[in-house]
Motif scaffolding. Structure first.
Motif, PDB file in Angstrom:
ATOM      1  N   ALA A 202       0.838  -1.208   0.000  1.00 22.64           N
ATOM      2  CA  ALA A 202       0.000   0.000   0.000  1.00 22.64           C
ATOM      3  C   ALA A 202       0.867   1.250   0.000  1.00 22.64           C
ATOM      4  CB  ALA A 202      -0.935  -0.014   1.209  1.00 22.64           C
TER       5      ALA A 202
ATOM      6  N   ASP B 193       1.094   4.243  -2.932  1.00 23.00           N
ATOM      7  CA  ASP B 193       0.991   5.680  -2.680  1.00 23.00           C
ATOM      8  C   ASP B 193       2.216   6.426  -3.205  1.00 23.00           C
ATOM      9  OD1 ASP B 193      -1.484   5.431  -1.516  1.00 23.00           O
ATOM     10  OD2 ASP B 193      -0.737   5.451   0.542  1.00 23.00           O
TER      11      ASP B 193
ATOM     12  N   THR C  19       2.155   6.942  -7.070  1.00 21.73           N
ATOM     13  CA  THR C  19       0.881   7.400  -7.612  1.00 21.73           C
ATOM     14  C   THR C  19       1.012   8.085  -8.980  1.00 21.73           C
ATOM     15  OG1 THR C  19      -0.243   7.547  -5.481  1.00 21.73           O
ATOM     16  CG2 THR C  19      -1.053   8.982  -7.229  1.00 21.73           C
TER      17      THR C  19
ATOM     18  N   ARG D 222      -6.010   1.141  -5.067  1.00 23.12           N
ATOM     19  CA  ARG D 222      -6.122   1.642  -3.688  1.00 23.12           C
ATOM     20  C   ARG D 222      -7.208   0.885  -2.918  1.00 23.12           C
ATOM     21  NH1 ARG D 222      -7.356   7.195  -2.618  1.00 23.12           N
ATOM     22  NH2 ARG D 222      -6.212   6.928  -0.677  1.00 23.12           N
TER      23      ARG D 222
END
Length: 403
Positions: free
Chosen positions: A208, A212, A215, A231
């Motif tokens: 995760a 991020d 992105t 996500r």
């Protein structure tokens, strides 16, 4: 008193709803006091259709598995495959008959017809916002973890990944070790605190975080929709592993933690959907209210902050909630409400369905406060007279009939 209440009753249409609110909400929640009733799902469909046509709404989110909901969303945006398969595989909670519901089927079919020939930017979207959690068990984190790992593996250098796909598969093991129904009531049957589960929690967190951190790259290489889906996989993987860890907890706080974790997963999904805005959210009143939810379980009473309370704390006036109250569910043994209850006072009005400003209704019933209705059927939760004003509006449906 009935005349005073009738003076503040309004037809249930978007203009009346928006007239209750200080600002246009990003999330408009419509609650229901029971599940699986076609009458109430039909009211939801009517409200959503009018919001689409009159207020520009483009997304509906319902209390169903967020990963299964992707099946429905893919179909309403592409139309690929038979609708029967979408209804079978796109909804959770089979005990509530969500996939078999005629109203749910009509909603999905109507959304597909609306989208046909429209550009992507104008299409309707469907979402489940519950976790992959059933009454009897929680899902394996396999689907969410492997999907997230696969998306990242296709786009970033291998050495940035915390593990290989083979290692992930080995740590996950057979899915039935995660979905054992006995683990719902027996913490010792849960695999949530095994060494493998601990390792998977770290891997999910690292995946995760990598998502991020990358992105801009991921959106440029795929699309914003693909990034949002990744996500969702990340939120679901970490949320499920956290939930399984709590299932292995033998303390008295176990069910409080599990209920709180479920609503926290719901809230995270709703906050992500709010970025699309505006969204109509449909779920049980207890998940959408602005105060604590409560339930009496085998180990005693349990209280936790609802998804609505969590979202409201973040969004403020951009979150609005309408609670639905009903008069009768005679096929469930729920007859006409006592006249001294909120439902009884509303039932005395000559209206089949209507909308009330919750604050004005609460003020008109303040002295004396109505009695709390007691349900003769465990599956129906009446309004709490003490919390009327914490809603933005009250939707009243006089008679809920068998679907």
């Amino acid at each position: 008193m009935v005349t005073d209440i009738e003076d503040i009753a309004r037809p249930l249409h978007p203009a009346a709803v928006m007239g209750l609110l200080p600002a246009r909400p990003r999330l408009l929640a419509l609650g229901e006091p029971t599940h699986g009733e076609e009458t109430l799902l039909g009211v939801r469909n009517d409200v959503f259709c009018r919001l689409v046509e009159e207020e520009g709404y483009r997304t509906i989110a319902i209390e169903s598995d967020c990963l299964k909901g992707l099946v429905v969303d893919d179909w309403v945006t592409s139309g690929t495959g038979p609708l029967d398969e979408v209804m079978e595989h796109g909804f959770s909670h089979p005990d509530l008959g969500l996939g078999a519901s005629a109203a749910n089927r009509e909603l999905v079919r109507w959304m597909r017809e609306f989208n046909d020939g429209r550009p992507t930017s104008e299409q309707l979207r469907f979402a489940g916002f519950d976790g992959p959690l059933e009454i009897t068990h929680a899902a394996s984190p396999r689907q969410a973890l492997t999907a997230l790992h696969g998306r990242l593996a296709a786009l970033v250098d291998t050495d940035l990944l915390p593990c290989t796909a083979q290692t992930l598969d080995r740590l996950l093991g057979p899915d039935d070790r995660w979905t054992d129904p006995a683990a719902m009531t027996d913490p010792s049957r849960s695999t949530g605190r095994s060494a493998e589960a601990g390792r998977l929690r770290l891997i999910a967190d690292e995946l995760a975080a990598l998502l991020d951190a990358r992105t801009p790259q991921l959106i440029a290489a795929t699309s914003r929709d693909d990034w949002e889906r990744a996500r969702l996989y990340g939120r679901t993987a970490t949320g499920l592993l956290r939930y399984h860890h709590a299932m292995a907890d033998g303390s008295a706080a176990r069910m409080t933690r599990l209920c709180a974790l479920r609503d926290a997963m719901m809230a995270d999904n709703l906050l992500a959907l709010a970025a699309r805005g505006p969204v109509l959210v449909h779920a049980h009143n207890a998940h959408l209210q602005r105060w604590k939810s409560s339930m009496r379980m085998w180990q005693g009473p349990v209280e936790w902050w609802s998804a609505g309370a969590l979202v409201s704390a973040r969004l403020g006036e951009e979150y609005a909630v309408l609670a639905t109250a009903v008069g009768t569910l005679r096929h469930r043994g729920v007859e006409a409400p006592p006249p001294d209850t909120v439902e009884g006072l509303l039932y005395a009005l000559p209206r089949d369905r209507c909308l009330f400003d919750a604050s004005r209704l609460a003020a008109s019933l303040a002295d004396p406060r109505p009695a709390a209705r007691v349900s003769s059927w465990f599956g129906y939760a009446p309004l709490d007279p003490a919390h009327l004003a914490a809603h933005d509006g009250i939707v009243f449906v006089r008679d809920v009939t068998r679907g």
